[in-house]
Write an enzyme that holds these catalytic residues in place. Structure first.
Site, PDB file in Angstrom:
ATOM      1  N   HIS A  49     -84.201  42.704   0.816  1.00  0.00           N
ATOM      2  CA  HIS A  49     -85.308  43.260  -0.127  1.00  0.00           C
ATOM      3  C   HIS A  49     -84.586  43.495  -1.298  1.00  0.00           C
ATOM      4  O   HIS A  49     -83.569  43.889  -1.285  1.00  0.00           O
ATOM      5  CB  HIS A  49     -85.962  44.268   0.754  1.00  0.00           C
ATOM      6  CG  HIS A  49     -87.386  44.852   0.181  1.00  0.00           C
ATOM      7  ND1 HIS A  49     -87.303  45.557  -0.783  1.00  0.00           N
ATOM      8  CD2 HIS A  49     -88.600  44.621   0.412  1.00  0.00           C
ATOM      9  CE1 HIS A  49     -88.537  45.880  -1.091  1.00  0.00           C
ATOM     10  NE2 HIS A  49     -89.305  45.233  -0.311  1.00  0.00           N
ATOM     11  N   CYS A 108     -90.743  40.545  -2.568  1.00  0.00           N
ATOM     12  CA  CYS A 108     -89.430  41.271  -3.051  1.00  0.00           C
ATOM     13  C   CYS A 108     -88.286  40.643  -2.222  1.00  0.00           C
ATOM     14  O   CYS A 108     -87.442  41.381  -1.886  1.00  0.00           O
ATOM     15  CB  CYS A 108     -89.630  42.897  -2.631  1.00  0.00           C
ATOM     16  SG  CYS A 108     -90.998  43.659  -3.406  1.00  0.00           S
ATOM     17  N   GLN A 130     -88.217  47.546   8.518  1.00  0.00           N
ATOM     18  CA  GLN A 130     -89.218  46.597   9.333  1.00  0.00           C
ATOM     19  C   GLN A 130     -88.891  46.837  10.717  1.00  0.00           C
ATOM     20  O   GLN A 130     -89.629  46.226  11.519  1.00  0.00           O
ATOM     21  CB  GLN A 130     -89.031  45.185   8.953  1.00  0.00           C
ATOM     22  CG  GLN A 130     -89.486  44.694   7.497  1.00  0.00           C
ATOM     23  CD  GLN A 130     -90.857  44.788   7.453  1.00  0.00           C
ATOM     24  OE1 GLN A 130     -91.715  44.927   8.205  1.00  0.00           O
ATOM     25  NE2 GLN A 130     -91.496  45.074   6.126  1.00  0.00           N
ATOM     26  N   ASP A 150     -80.911  48.826   6.618  1.00  0.00           N
ATOM     27  CA  ASP A 150     -82.531  49.167   6.100  1.00  0.00           C
ATOM     28  C   ASP A 150     -83.184  48.637   7.105  1.00  0.00           C
ATOM     29  O   ASP A 150     -83.478  47.508   7.710  1.00  0.00           O
ATOM     30  CB  ASP A 150     -82.698  47.887   4.906  1.00  0.00           C
ATOM     31  CG  ASP A 150     -83.782  47.776   4.504  1.00  0.00           C
ATOM     32  OD1 ASP A 150     -84.709  48.572   5.200  1.00  0.00           O
ATOM     33  OD2 ASP A 150     -84.177  46.985   3.457  1.00  0.00           O
ATOM     34  N   LYS A 167     -94.637  52.154   7.146  1.00  0.00           N
ATOM     35  CA  LYS A 167     -94.581  51.046   7.666  1.00  0.00           C
ATOM     36  C   LYS A 167     -94.391  51.229   9.120  1.00  0.00           C
ATOM     37  O   LYS A 167     -94.077  50.308  10.139  1.00  0.00           O
ATOM     38  CB  LYS A 167     -93.233  50.293   7.424  1.00  0.00           C
ATOM     39  CG  LYS A 167     -93.480  49.662   5.990  1.00  0.00           C
ATOM     40  CD  LYS A 167     -92.084  48.721   5.719  1.00  0.00           C
ATOM     41  CE  LYS A 167     -92.038  48.723   4.061  1.00  0.00           C
ATOM     42  NZ  LYS A 167     -93.004  47.493   3.626  1.00  0.00           N
TER      43      LYS A 167
HETATM   44  N1  PMP Z   1     -86.811  46.989   2.973  1.00  0.00           N
HETATM   45  C1  PMP Z   1     -87.546  46.057   3.523  1.00  0.00           C
HETATM   46  C2  PMP Z   1     -86.936  44.998   4.594  1.00  0.00           C
HETATM   47  C3  PMP Z   1     -88.767  46.178   3.239  1.00  0.00           C
HETATM   48  O1  PMP Z   1     -89.656  45.367   3.931  1.00  0.00           O
HETATM   49  C4  PMP Z   1     -89.471  46.812   2.468  1.00  0.00           C
HETATM   50  C5  PMP Z   1     -90.983  47.121   1.873  1.00  0.00           C
HETATM   51  N2  PMP Z   1     -91.509  45.967   1.823  1.00  0.00           N
HETATM   52  C6  PMP Z   1     -88.459  47.782   1.760  1.00  0.00           C
HETATM   53  C7  PMP Z   1     -87.069  47.773   2.005  1.00  0.00           C
HETATM   54  C8  PMP Z   1     -88.881  48.909   0.790  1.00  0.00           C
HETATM   55  O2  PMP Z   1     -89.873  49.969   1.302  1.00  0.00           O
HETATM   56  P1  PMP Z   1     -90.558  51.059   0.537  1.00  0.00           P
HETATM   57  O3  PMP Z   1     -91.437  50.041  -0.423  1.00  0.00           O
HETATM   58  O4  PMP Z   1     -91.492  51.748   1.661  1.00  0.00           O
HETATM   59  O5  PMP Z   1     -89.447  52.113  -0.103  1.00  0.00           O
END
Ligand code: PMP
Length: 405
Positions: A120, A361, A200, A197, A223
């Site tokens: 991401h 993203c 998910q 990370d 999430k």
């Molecule tokens: N890493 C992953 C794999 C994600 O799916 C997301 C959110 N789409 C993020 C990081 C970023 O999370 P946040 O916007 O809650 O900081």
């Protein structure tokens, strides 16, 4: 399996455009059960006060609730101690914190930061900024055509001057579940610091940071049934202790003089200013809720729905699915020949179905896949196979409307 739990989520009982809401966007953010909403209301109605600074009753209650939430998080991910839990705004801020503080101390010109092609933007851009500041290099572990990490290439990459390996546990586009325990063990053998990370995965399967063997792990409350604006950075105590502060301000200092200050021990060193107290309380309520449901059961349900959707969608003509057919979570991305993903998402919305279309993203991954966007359906334990049937039927109807079938 969990259909009876839908009633715990008041938002899910509404209609959109005259049809029952089918919420298939849980990878972007999950819905919140009443228990989480109630915990936040209770805090503001009964205990609201600032933490750590007062001796009056409300301040004591707020501080106890906030620090108990930290302990709940530590237990939830099997950290050795609650001091290894730093509250942040979310995954993005957690990763930026590591890049700024651990990175400033440990990354030098010529060092390599190893990422993967399925990261991401939150797990790419903070490292690019660090690389710019320090003169470090960034390398990527390739993703194979099946949508999994190329393990042989990963092992080869470890021979270089790698200082940090940062990898997503579950890809938010491909649904791939990475074998993070194995990856961390290989990295550790080469003396490389590891960051997971878990955006998910934290609310989707049991997580044990000691078993995984990672140095850092980041995730977001929203999430995993919790509120927005709260997240977690887990850091191994020995590493956190060596890291300089991230933000300066109240609550993170031991002593401030006119020209010099000293810092508190972790985790408070990294929590300048008034924290998101109700967020932490809501996150702890979400964790208690998820544990009552059972994270192993949630993981099983995710896997079942992911495979069910993948298999049903594969049967359609003119569709391209992304990610592996097996070893996947409840995230399914696809593209339809001759129909833009935004058209599909817009038309599905008219049927009450919440999907997401775009690059999620994951722009570098999109480039690798040779597309500019995908349609993504993402499930959680409140999602059902009949909702997936409706999705497949709607996709087929859209194809017919476009004369593709
Ligand atoms: N890493 C992953 C794999 C994600 O799916 C997301 C959110 N789409 C993020 C990081 C970023 O999370 P946040 O916007 O809650 O900081």
């Amino acid at each position: 399996m969990f259909e009876h739990l839908k009633k715990d989520f008041p938002i899910l009982s509404q209609e959109i455009h005259g049809r029952p809401l089918v919420y298939l966007d849980s990878a972007a953010t999950t819905q919140k059960p009443q228990a989480v909403i109630d915990s936040i209301i209770h805090f503001y109605q009964h205990d609201n006060s600032n933490v750590h600074r007062g001796v009056h009753e409300l301040s004591n209650r707020a501080t106890v609730a906030f620090e108990n939430a930290r302990q709940t998080v530590a237990t939830f991910i099997s950290a050795r101690h609650s001091s290894e839990i730093v509250f942040t705004r979310g995954t993005t801020e957690s990763i930026n914190l590591v890049a700024h503080t651990w990175g400033a101390k440990n990354i030098k010109t010529g060092d390599t930061i190893l990422l993967t092609e399925m990261e991401h933007h939150s797990n790419i851009v903070p490292w690019q900024l660090l690389a710019e500041r320090t003169g470090a290099n960034i390398q990527y572990v390739p993703v194979t055509p099946d949508g999994v990490l190329d393990l042989a290439a990963f092992k080869l990459a470890l021979r270089k001057n790698v200082k940090l390996f940062a990898v997503t546990h579950i890809s938010n586009t491909l649904g791939t579940i990475n074998s993070i325990k194995e990856l961390c063990a290989l990295a550790r053998r080469s003396g490389i610091t590891t960051l997971i990370d878990a955006a998910q995965s934290a609310g989707h399967l049991p997580l044990n940071v000691q078993e995984i063997g990672c140095d850092f792990l980041a995730f977001s409350g929203h999430k995993m049934c919790g509120p927005t604006g709260i997240g977690v950075l887990y850091g191994r105590r020995e590493l956190l202790e060596e890291m300089p502060p991230f933000h300066g301000g109240g609550d993170m200092i031991a002593e401030v003089d006119f020209f010099k200050s000293t810092w508190k021990q972790p985790p408070h060193r990294f929590e300048a200013g008034t924290p998101h107290i109700s967020g932490a309380i809501g996150l702890a309520a979400a964790m208690n809720y998820l544990d009552a449901v059972g994270r192993d059961k949630i993981a099983g349900h995710d896997a079942q729905l992911g495979i069910y959707a993948y298999e049903k969608l594969t049967l359609l003509k003119g569709i391209r699915l992304f990610g592996p057919p097996v070893g996947r979570s409840g995230v399914v991305s696809f593209m339809l020949d001759g129909i833009h993903s935004h058209d599909v998402v817009t038309m599905a919305n008219e049927q009450g179905i919440a999907l997401r279309g775009g690059n999620h993203c994951n722009q570098p991954l999109m480039k690798k896949l040779g597309v500019d966007s995908t349609i993504r359906a993402s499930f959680y334990f409140y999602s059902t196979t009949s909702e997936i049937d409706l999705l497949v039927e709607t996709v087929r109807d859209i194809q017919k409307l476009f004369g593709v079938s």
